[in-house]
Design a protein around this motif. Structure first.
Motif, PDB file in Angstrom:
ATOM      1  N   GLY A  12     -53.628  70.088  -4.519  1.00 40.79           N
ATOM      2  CA  GLY A  12     -52.264  70.605  -4.637  1.00 40.79           C
ATOM      3  C   GLY A  12     -51.816  70.760  -6.070  1.00 40.79           C
ATOM      4  O   GLY A  12     -52.471  71.409  -6.871  1.00 40.79           O
ATOM      5  N   ASP A  13     -50.706  70.114  -6.388  1.00 37.23           N
ATOM      6  CA  ASP A  13     -50.114  70.236  -7.722  1.00 37.23           C
ATOM      7  C   ASP A  13     -50.723  69.290  -8.748  1.00 37.23           C
ATOM      8  O   ASP A  13     -50.148  69.063  -9.802  1.00 37.23           O
ATOM      9  CB  ASP A  13     -48.605  70.029  -7.648  1.00 37.23           C
ATOM     10  CG  ASP A  13     -47.902  71.221  -7.026  1.00 37.23           C
ATOM     11  OD1 ASP A  13     -48.419  72.351  -7.152  1.00 37.23           O
ATOM     12  OD2 ASP A  13     -46.840  71.033  -6.422  1.00 37.23           O
ATOM     13  N   GLY A  14     -51.847  68.704  -8.438  1.00 39.72           N
ATOM     14  CA  GLY A  14     -52.566  67.936  -9.436  1.00 39.72           C
ATOM     15  C   GLY A  14     -52.561  66.441  -9.245  1.00 39.72           C
ATOM     16  O   GLY A  14     -51.907  65.895  -8.365  1.00 39.72           O
ATOM     17  N   LEU A  15     -53.314  65.788 -10.117  1.00 36.20           N
ATOM     18  CA  LEU A  15     -53.464  64.337 -10.101  1.00 36.20           C
ATOM     19  C   LEU A  15     -52.331  63.677 -10.864  1.00 36.20           C
ATOM     20  O   LEU A  15     -51.833  64.216 -11.849  1.00 36.20           O
ATOM     21  CB  LEU A  15     -54.793  63.944 -10.753  1.00 36.20           C
ATOM     22  CG  LEU A  15     -56.052  64.414 -10.057  1.00 36.20           C
ATOM     23  CD1 LEU A  15     -57.245  64.246 -10.977  1.00 36.20           C
ATOM     24  CD2 LEU A  15     -56.251  63.625  -8.780  1.00 36.20           C
ATOM     25  N   LYS A  16     -51.968  62.484 -10.417  1.00 37.28           N
ATOM     26  CA  LYS A  16     -50.937  61.703 -11.091  1.00 37.28           C
ATOM     27  C   LYS A  16     -51.373  60.243 -11.132  1.00 37.28           C
ATOM     28  O   LYS A  16     -52.161  59.793 -10.318  1.00 37.28           O
ATOM     29  CB  LYS A  16     -49.618  61.817 -10.342  1.00 37.28           C
ATOM     30  CG  LYS A  16     -49.107  63.249 -10.255  1.00 37.28           C
ATOM     31  CD  LYS A  16     -47.727  63.294  -9.648  1.00 37.28           C
ATOM     32  CE  LYS A  16     -47.233  64.694  -9.433  1.00 37.28           C
ATOM     33  NZ  LYS A  16     -47.209  65.571 -10.530  1.00 37.28           N
ATOM     34  N   GLN A  73     -54.699  56.497  -9.024  1.00 36.95           N
ATOM     35  CA  GLN A  73     -54.494  57.943  -9.079  1.00 36.95           C
ATOM     36  C   GLN A  73     -54.249  58.510  -7.684  1.00 36.95           C
ATOM     37  O   GLN A  73     -54.880  58.104  -6.723  1.00 36.95           O
ATOM     38  CB  GLN A  73     -55.630  58.672  -9.789  1.00 36.95           C
ATOM     39  CG  GLN A  73     -57.002  58.381  -9.299  1.00 36.95           C
ATOM     40  CD  GLN A  73     -57.622  57.192 -10.011  1.00 36.95           C
ATOM     41  OE1 GLN A  73     -56.964  56.424 -10.682  1.00 36.95           O
ATOM     42  NE2 GLN A  73     -58.896  57.027  -9.838  1.00 36.95           N
ATOM     43  N   VAL A  74     -53.304  59.434  -7.633  1.00 36.00           N
ATOM     44  CA  VAL A  74     -52.911  60.080  -6.387  1.00 36.00           C
ATOM     45  C   VAL A  74     -52.692  61.562  -6.665  1.00 36.00           C
ATOM     46  O   VAL A  74     -52.622  61.984  -7.813  1.00 36.00           O
ATOM     47  CB  VAL A  74     -51.607  59.468  -5.814  1.00 36.00           C
ATOM     48  CG1 VAL A  74     -51.804  58.014  -5.439  1.00 36.00           C
ATOM     49  CG2 VAL A  74     -50.447  59.624  -6.782  1.00 36.00           C
ATOM     50  N   ASN A  75     -52.535  62.331  -5.585  1.00 40.45           N
ATOM     51  CA  ASN A  75     -52.150  63.724  -5.790  1.00 40.45           C
ATOM     52  C   ASN A  75     -50.626  63.819  -5.772  1.00 40.45           C
ATOM     53  O   ASN A  75     -49.928  62.804  -5.640  1.00 40.45           O
ATOM     54  CB  ASN A  75     -52.811  64.648  -4.764  1.00 40.45           C
ATOM     55  CG  ASN A  75     -52.261  64.499  -3.366  1.00 40.45           C
ATOM     56  OD1 ASN A  75     -51.324  63.761  -3.091  1.00 40.45           O
ATOM     57  ND2 ASN A  75     -52.858  65.220  -2.434  1.00 40.45           N
ATOM     58  N   ALA A  76     -50.097  65.015  -5.898  1.00 39.91           N
ATOM     59  CA  ALA A  76     -48.650  65.205  -5.971  1.00 39.91           C
ATOM     60  C   ALA A  76     -47.935  64.744  -4.704  1.00 39.91           C
ATOM     61  O   ALA A  76     -46.753  64.420  -4.734  1.00 39.91           O
ATOM     62  CB  ALA A  76     -48.327  66.665  -6.249  1.00 39.91           C
ATOM     63  N   ASP A  77     -48.655  64.679  -3.582  1.00 41.77           N
ATOM     64  CA  ASP A  77     -48.071  64.205  -2.325  1.00 41.77           C
ATOM     65  C   ASP A  77     -48.258  62.706  -2.133  1.00 41.77           C
ATOM     66  O   ASP A  77     -48.065  62.186  -1.036  1.00 41.77           O
ATOM     67  CB  ASP A  77     -48.695  64.954  -1.143  1.00 41.77           C
ATOM     68  CG  ASP A  77     -48.382  66.438  -1.184  1.00 41.77           C
ATOM     69  OD1 ASP A  77     -47.239  66.788  -1.550  1.00 41.77           O
ATOM     70  OD2 ASP A  77     -49.277  67.234  -0.861  1.00 41.77           O
ATOM     71  N   GLN A  78     -48.696  62.006  -3.194  1.00 38.11           N
ATOM     72  CA  GLN A  78     -48.918  60.560  -3.188  1.00 38.11           C
ATOM     73  C   GLN A  78     -50.113  60.117  -2.339  1.00 38.11           C
ATOM     74  O   GLN A  78     -50.212  58.949  -1.967  1.00 38.11           O
ATOM     75  CB  GLN A  78     -47.655  59.808  -2.760  1.00 38.11           C
ATOM     76  CG  GLN A  78     -46.467  60.043  -3.661  1.00 38.11           C
ATOM     77  CD  GLN A  78     -46.736  59.637  -5.110  1.00 38.11           C
ATOM     78  OE1 GLN A  78     -47.192  58.539  -5.378  1.00 38.11           O
ATOM     79  NE2 GLN A  78     -46.485  60.532  -6.047  1.00 38.11           N
ATOM     80  N   LEU A  79     -51.021  61.030  -2.009  1.00 37.15           N
ATOM     81  CA  LEU A  79     -52.235  60.665  -1.284  1.00 37.15           C
ATOM     82  C   LEU A  79     -53.254  60.144  -2.292  1.00 37.15           C
ATOM     83  O   LEU A  79     -53.495  60.782  -3.329  1.00 37.15           O
ATOM     84  CB  LEU A  79     -52.803  61.856  -0.527  1.00 37.15           C
ATOM     85  CG  LEU A  79     -51.905  62.403   0.584  1.00 37.15           C
ATOM     86  CD1 LEU A  79     -52.486  63.690   1.137  1.00 37.15           C
ATOM     87  CD2 LEU A  79     -51.730  61.366   1.676  1.00 37.15           C
ATOM     88  N   PRO A  80     -53.874  58.985  -2.026  1.00 41.72           N
ATOM     89  CA  PRO A  80     -54.787  58.392  -3.001  1.00 41.72           C
ATOM     90  C   PRO A  80     -56.114  59.125  -3.097  1.00 41.72           C
ATOM     91  O   PRO A  80     -56.570  59.759  -2.150  1.00 41.72           O
ATOM     92  CB  PRO A  80     -54.997  56.980  -2.458  1.00 41.72           C
ATOM     93  CG  PRO A  80     -54.775  57.121  -0.987  1.00 41.72           C
ATOM     94  CD  PRO A  80     -53.717  58.182  -0.824  1.00 41.72           C
ATOM     95  N   VAL A  81     -56.731  59.012  -4.257  1.00 40.94           N
ATOM     96  CA  VAL A  81     -58.099  59.481  -4.440  1.00 40.94           C
ATOM     97  C   VAL A  81     -59.005  58.457  -3.760  1.00 40.94           C
ATOM     98  O   VAL A  81     -58.856  57.254  -3.964  1.00 40.94           O
ATOM     99  CB  VAL A  81     -58.441  59.589  -5.936  1.00 40.94           C
ATOM    100  CG1 VAL A  81     -59.891  59.976  -6.135  1.00 40.94           C
ATOM    101  CG2 VAL A  81     -57.524  60.588  -6.624  1.00 40.94           C
TER     102      VAL A  81
END
Length: 91
Positions: A12-16, A73-81
């Motif tokens: 999605g909108d990237g890693l965070k 680290q998660v994606n923009a939807d807060q789903l974990p790697v």
């Protein structure tokens, strides 16, 4: 090449980073196939640069390879790697 770039698809909108600290639980291995804790940096929206200052010509990367690991680290939807390992060259 003294680093490995890991590219994540469908993020999605990237890693965070969830806690404002450095990326955690990345490890890298060189020609000796011995994993060591690695430094990792987000590049762009979906790439992570993984390296260790003492490992030249790295071959493998893994993330969260322990039951107690809690990667930050998660994606923009807060789903974990999820945990992963690259470079299955015989080991």
């Amino acid at each position: 090449q003294d680093s490995i770039v890991v590219t994540f698809d469908h993020f999605g909108d990237g890693l965070k980073i969830t806690d404002g600290k450095r990326l955690s639980w990345f490890e890298i291995a060189g020609p000796d196939h011995q994993f060591r804790p690695a430094l990792a940096e987000i590049r762009g929206k979906n790439e992570v640069l993984v390296f260790h200052p003492e490992i030249k010509n790295p071959l493998k990367v893994r993330l969260g390879w322990y039951e107690t690991a809690v990667p930050n680290q998660v994606n923009a939807d807060q789903l974990p790697v999820t945990p992963f390992k690259t470079g299955f060259q015989g080991r």
